[in-house]
Design an enzyme around this catalytic site. Structure first.
Site, PDB file in Angstrom:
ATOM      1  N   LYS A  97      50.970  28.515  29.745  1.00 47.51           N
ATOM      2  CA  LYS A  97      50.129  28.926  28.621  1.00 47.51           C
ATOM      3  C   LYS A  97      49.946  30.437  28.676  1.00 47.51           C
ATOM      4  O   LYS A  97      49.686  31.000  29.755  1.00 47.51           O
ATOM      5  CB  LYS A  97      48.785  28.210  28.700  1.00 47.51           C
ATOM      6  CG  LYS A  97      47.838  28.503  27.537  1.00 47.51           C
ATOM      7  CD  LYS A  97      46.574  27.655  27.669  1.00 47.51           C
ATOM      8  CE  LYS A  97      45.586  27.896  26.529  1.00 47.51           C
ATOM      9  NZ  LYS A  97      44.390  27.024  26.638  1.00 47.51           N
ATOM     10  N   SER A 141      43.748  24.625  22.210  1.00 48.86           N
ATOM     11  CA  SER A 141      44.376  25.918  22.487  1.00 48.86           C
ATOM     12  C   SER A 141      45.552  25.821  23.447  1.00 48.86           C
ATOM     13  O   SER A 141      46.353  26.748  23.531  1.00 48.86           O
ATOM     14  CB  SER A 141      43.341  26.907  23.034  1.00 48.86           C
ATOM     15  OG  SER A 141      42.943  26.570  24.338  1.00 48.86           O
ATOM     16  N   SER A 158      40.642  21.636  25.460  1.00 47.86           N
ATOM     17  CA  SER A 158      41.971  22.187  25.202  1.00 47.86           C
ATOM     18  C   SER A 158      43.081  21.572  26.041  1.00 47.86           C
ATOM     19  O   SER A 158      44.240  21.923  25.862  1.00 47.86           O
ATOM     20  CB  SER A 158      41.956  23.706  25.395  1.00 47.86           C
ATOM     21  OG  SER A 158      41.295  24.323  24.316  1.00 47.86           O
TER      22      SER A 158
END
Length: 641
Positions: free
Chosen positions: A279, A351, A375
Site C-alpha cells: 500500500k 483505503s 480499511s
C-alpha cells in the site's frame, strides 16, 4: 442674537447639542431599520436608543453590532461612547449606568467571539469576566506554546517522525509482570509436490505455500514469477485503477538476489522469491510514496519502512506500490477510483483498495494494507479475499504514514488464511520507531487444536461457517458482546480525526484540503476536528478504556464469528485492538445485472474475531474452515461482462 465680529458663531448651547444629537440618532435609526434584524436586540437583552418624532420621544433597538465603552470624561461617569458602525455618541445625565455594570453586561472585542464559540465546545457557561481571563491566557500562553510545538514536530506532514509518547497497549494482561517469551517462527505445513502450471493464469492464483515450493524445488525462478506478475499488473492494473508505481527495476534486482541465494543453497523460507505489493503509504527509498494524494504524489521518503525491511529479509520481491485512497481514506485517489474485480462497475471501497483488488485479481500473490477504521475489513469483504487485521501493535509501523497512532495497523491480503499466517510471521515485531509495537509471542496457528476451543457466533455470523467449524470439532455457542458504552462510534471518530489532524496540521493550514480528491471526506472531518477540545479528547480515551474493560469481561469465548463490516463492530474492534480474519464464504447475484448471463458476483464474507494477542486462534479457525471449502479459491471475472 448678533453675530460677533470676524464672522465667528457663538458656541452652541447644550439644548442645541441635544437636538442635533437626537436628529443624528434618528437618521441612524432609519438606516438601521432598513437592514435585517440581527441577534442582540431587546429580546436578547440589548439596549435602546431614544429618537424624536414629531416632538414625541420613542424607543428603538440599538443598531446591530454595538457595544458600550466608557469615554474619558475627567472623572465624570455619565458619558459613554457607543462603538458601532455608525460611530454615534449618546450623552445623557439621567439614570446613568456605571462603566463597571456595562462591562459586565456587554462583552467586547475577542470576548464576544469567544462567548459565541463556546457553544461549539459545549462549554457556554462562562461569564464575561472569566471569558476575558481565558482570552488573555490563550494569547499569552496557549498560542505561543501551540506555535512552538508545531515548529518542533508538525512542519512535516504524515506523522513519520516524532511519534507520540501517549502509547496505547491493547494487551489484556495488564496485571501480568511476566516477561514475554521469545517468539518462535511458525512451523509451516508441507504441501504435496506441486507441478508448474502451463499458463500464467494458473500460476497467478497459486497460494504462497505452493509458489514457495515451486521456487524451493527450482521448478520456477523468482525472475520468472516476477515476469508473470508484472505482466498481469500492467494488463489489469489500469483497468482496476489499483497500481500507483511499478517497482520494476527493484523487483528484478531482488528476484536475482533470491535466485542467486538459492543457487548457493540458501533458502530463506516460504516468501523466498515471492512477488508482492505494498500500500502506497509505506516508504521505500528511491520510489515515490504518494499517500494517494496529488499534494504528495511526487514525494520520495528516503527510508525503509519496517515492514518492507522484514519482507526484504524474508526474500520477498516488491513489484508495485499499490493504490491507497487519498491520505488513507476510502478508494478515491489522485489517479481515479479503484474497482472491484468481481464487479468491475463497482468500487472496491476502503483505503487499502489497491492491495485488495490486486490480490483478488491475481496481480500479486499477497499485499500489505492497513486499517484505522475498516480499511482492511471493508475492501476484503467487497473484493472477496482473505485478510488479517492483526492485534494492535503486532507489526511496527515505522516508515508508514500515520492517521492515528493508537488505531493504525498493518496486515496482509492473501489467497488464504494459511498465507496470511505466513506473511504475519515474517512482518510481526517491534521497532524503536513505533513505541506502540510489541514483541507478541503468538502461538503457532498451524498447530492449534480447535477441538479445545469454544467459539461464539453472533446473529450476524454466516451459519455455513458455524456448521463447518462445529463439524470440525470446535464447540460453537450463541454469543453476544455485552457492554454499556453507547458512544463507540463517536469515540472512534473523535480519536481518529483529532489524531489525523495532528499529523496533517500543516497540510490544513496551508490550504491543501482545498485540493483534496474527495471534498466530503477528510476536509470536512478535519475541519470539525479543529473544534474538539483537548479535555473532550481525553474523555473519549477514558470512555475507550471503559469499553475495553467491558469487552474483556464480556469475552467469555476463545473467539467469535460475526459480520466483518458491521460499523459498530468495526469501530469496537479497532478501539479495543481485536484481531480479525476476513473469510470469503460464498457469492450472491449482483443487483440490477445486465441483460443476458453475467459472471459478476457479490462476494459474501464473515469475520472471525479473537482477543488481542490471540491472532493464532482466529487464523487457526479460518484455516480449518478453508480446509474443506473453496470459496477463497474462486477467480473474479475481470475479462467477462
Amino acid at each position: 442674537m448678533r453675530i460677533p465680529r470676524g464672522g465667528r458663531r457663538p458656541p452652541p448651547s447644550l439644548h442645541h447639542l441635544l437636538l442635533l444629537l437626537a436628529a443624528l440618532c434618528f437618521a441612524a435609526l432609519k438606516t438601521a431599520a432598513a437592514a435585517p434584524r440581527t441577534a442582540g436586540g431587546t429580546e436578547e437583552g440589548g439596549g435602546g436608543i431614544a429618537s424624536v418624532t414629531g416632538g414625541i420621544m420613542t424607543w428603538a433597538t440599538w443598531p446591530p453590532k454595538c457595544a458600550w465603552l466608557p469615554l474619558r470624561t475627567s472623572g465624570k461617569s455619565h458619558s459613554y461612547n457607543l462603538v458601532s458602525k455608525y460611530h454615534k455618541i449618546w450623552k445623557g445625565t439621567k439614570d446613568a449606568i456605571s462603566a463597571k455594570d456595562i462591562s459586565r453586561k456587554e462583552p467586547v472585542g475577542g470576548v464576544i467571539a469567544l462567548k459565541e464559540s463556546m457553544k461549539y465546545f459545549d462549554a457556554d457557561f462562562f461569564n464575561d469576566s472569566k471569558l476575558r481571563e481565558m482570552e488573555n491566557g490563550a494569547k499569552e500562553f496557549n498560542v505561543p506554546a501551540f506555535r512552538e510545538n508545531r515548529r518542533l514536530v508538525a512542519i512535516k506532514d504524515g506523522g513519520l517522525h516524532d511519534p507520540s509518547v501517549l502509547v496505547f497497549k491493547s494487551s489484556w494482561s495488564w496485571s501480568s509482570k511476566s516477561k514475554v517469551k521469545e517468539s518462535e517462527m511458525f512451523d509451516y505445513p508441507q504441501t504435496s509436490m506441486p507441478q508448474r502450471p502451463s499458463n500464467d493464469e494458473d500460476i497467478a492464483f497459486m497460494s504462497i505455500i505452493e509458489l514457495g515450493e515451486l521456487i524451493r524445488t527450482k521448478k520456477i525462478t523468482s525472475r520468472e514469477l516476477t515476469d508473470v506478475f508484472l505482466r498481469r499488473l500492467k494488463r489489469y492494473g489500469t483497468v482496476l485503477e489499483s497500481v500507483i508505481t511499478y517497482t520494476e527495476d527493484l523487483a528484478y534486482k531482488q528476484a536475482k538476489e533470491a535466485d542467486d541465494l538459492l543457487e548457493q543453497g540458501k533458502y530463506l523460507g516460504p516468501l523466498h522469491g515471492i512477488p508482492y505489493g505494498l500500500k502506497d503509504i509505506i516508504a521505500v527509498p528511491e520510489y515515490n510514496t504518494t499517500w494517494g494524494s496529488k499534494t504528495f504524489k511526487n514525494q520520495v521518503i528516503d527510508m525503509e519502512a519496517f515492514v518492507y525491511k522484514r519482507l526484504k529479509s524474508a526474500g520477498a520481491v516488491l513489484v508495485a506500490k499499490l493504490v491507497t485512497g487519498s491520505l488513507a481514506y476510502d478508494d478515491i485517489w489522485f489517479g481515479g477510483r479503484t474497482r472491484n474485480p468481481w464487479n468491475i462497475e463497482e468500487f472496491s471501497t476502503g483505503s487499502s483498495a489497491g492491495p485488495t483488488a490486486s490480490t483478488s485479481a491475481g496481480l500479486v500473490p499477497f499485499a500489505i494494507g492497513s486499517e484505522t477504521a475498516g480499511s482492511i475489513t471493508y475492501p476484503a469483504a467487497r473484493c472477496g479475499v482473505t485478510a488479517l487485521r492483526p492485534s494492535f501493535g503486532t507489526v511496527a509501523r515505522t516508515g508508514v504514514m500515520s492517521l492515528s497512532e493508537s488505531l493504525d495497523k498493518l496486515g496482509p491480503f492473501c489467497r488464504s488464511a494459511a498465507d496470511c499466517a505466513i506473511v504475519l510471521d515474517a512482518i510481526r515485531g517491534a521497532d524503536a520507531g513505533d513505541p506502540s509495537s510489541r514483541e507478541i509471542a503468538l502461538e503457532d496457528p498451524f498447530h492449534v487444536d480447535i477441538t479445545k476451543l469454544t467459539v461464539g457466533y453472533l446473529d450476524s455470523a454466516e451459519m455455513e461457517v458455524v456448521k463447518v467449524l462445529s463439524a470440525k470439532g470446535a464447540k460453537l455457542v450463541p454469543f453476544k458482546l455485552n457492554y454499556n458504552v453507547e458512544s463507540v462510534q463517536s469515540i472512534l471518530n473523535i480519536t481518529m480525526d483529532v489524531d489525523m489532524l495532528a499529523h496533517f496540521d500543516n497540510w490544513q493550514r496551508e490550504g491543501h484540503d482545498d485540493d483534496y480528491e474527495a471534498q466530503d471526506q477528510w476536509p470536512v472531518e478535519l475541519r470539525r476536528a479543529r473544534l474538539v477540545p483537548a479535555v473532550d479528547y481525553v474523555q473519549a480515551q477514558r470512555a475507550r478504556g471503559r469499553l475495553i474493560r467491558e469487552v474483556q469481561e464480556s469475552f467469555t469465548v476463545d473467539a467469535f464469528i460475526g459480520n466483518a463490516t458491521d460499523w459498530e463492530l468495526v469501530c469496537l474492534g479497532n478501539l479495543v485492538g481485536l484481531p480479525i480474519v476476513v473469510v470469503p464464504t460464498g457469492f450472491k447475484s449482483i443487483e440490477h445485472p445486465p441483460k443476458g448471463n453475467t459472471r459478476r458476483r457479490t462476494t459474501v464474507t464473515t469475520g472471525i474475531y479473537a482477543p488481542p494477542d490471540h491472532d493464532h486462534i482466529a487464523l487457526a479457525l479460518a484455516m480449518a474452515y478453508q480446509s474443506v471449502t473453496d470459496h477463497h479459491k474462486q477467480r473474479p471475472p475481470i475479462d467477462a461482462n
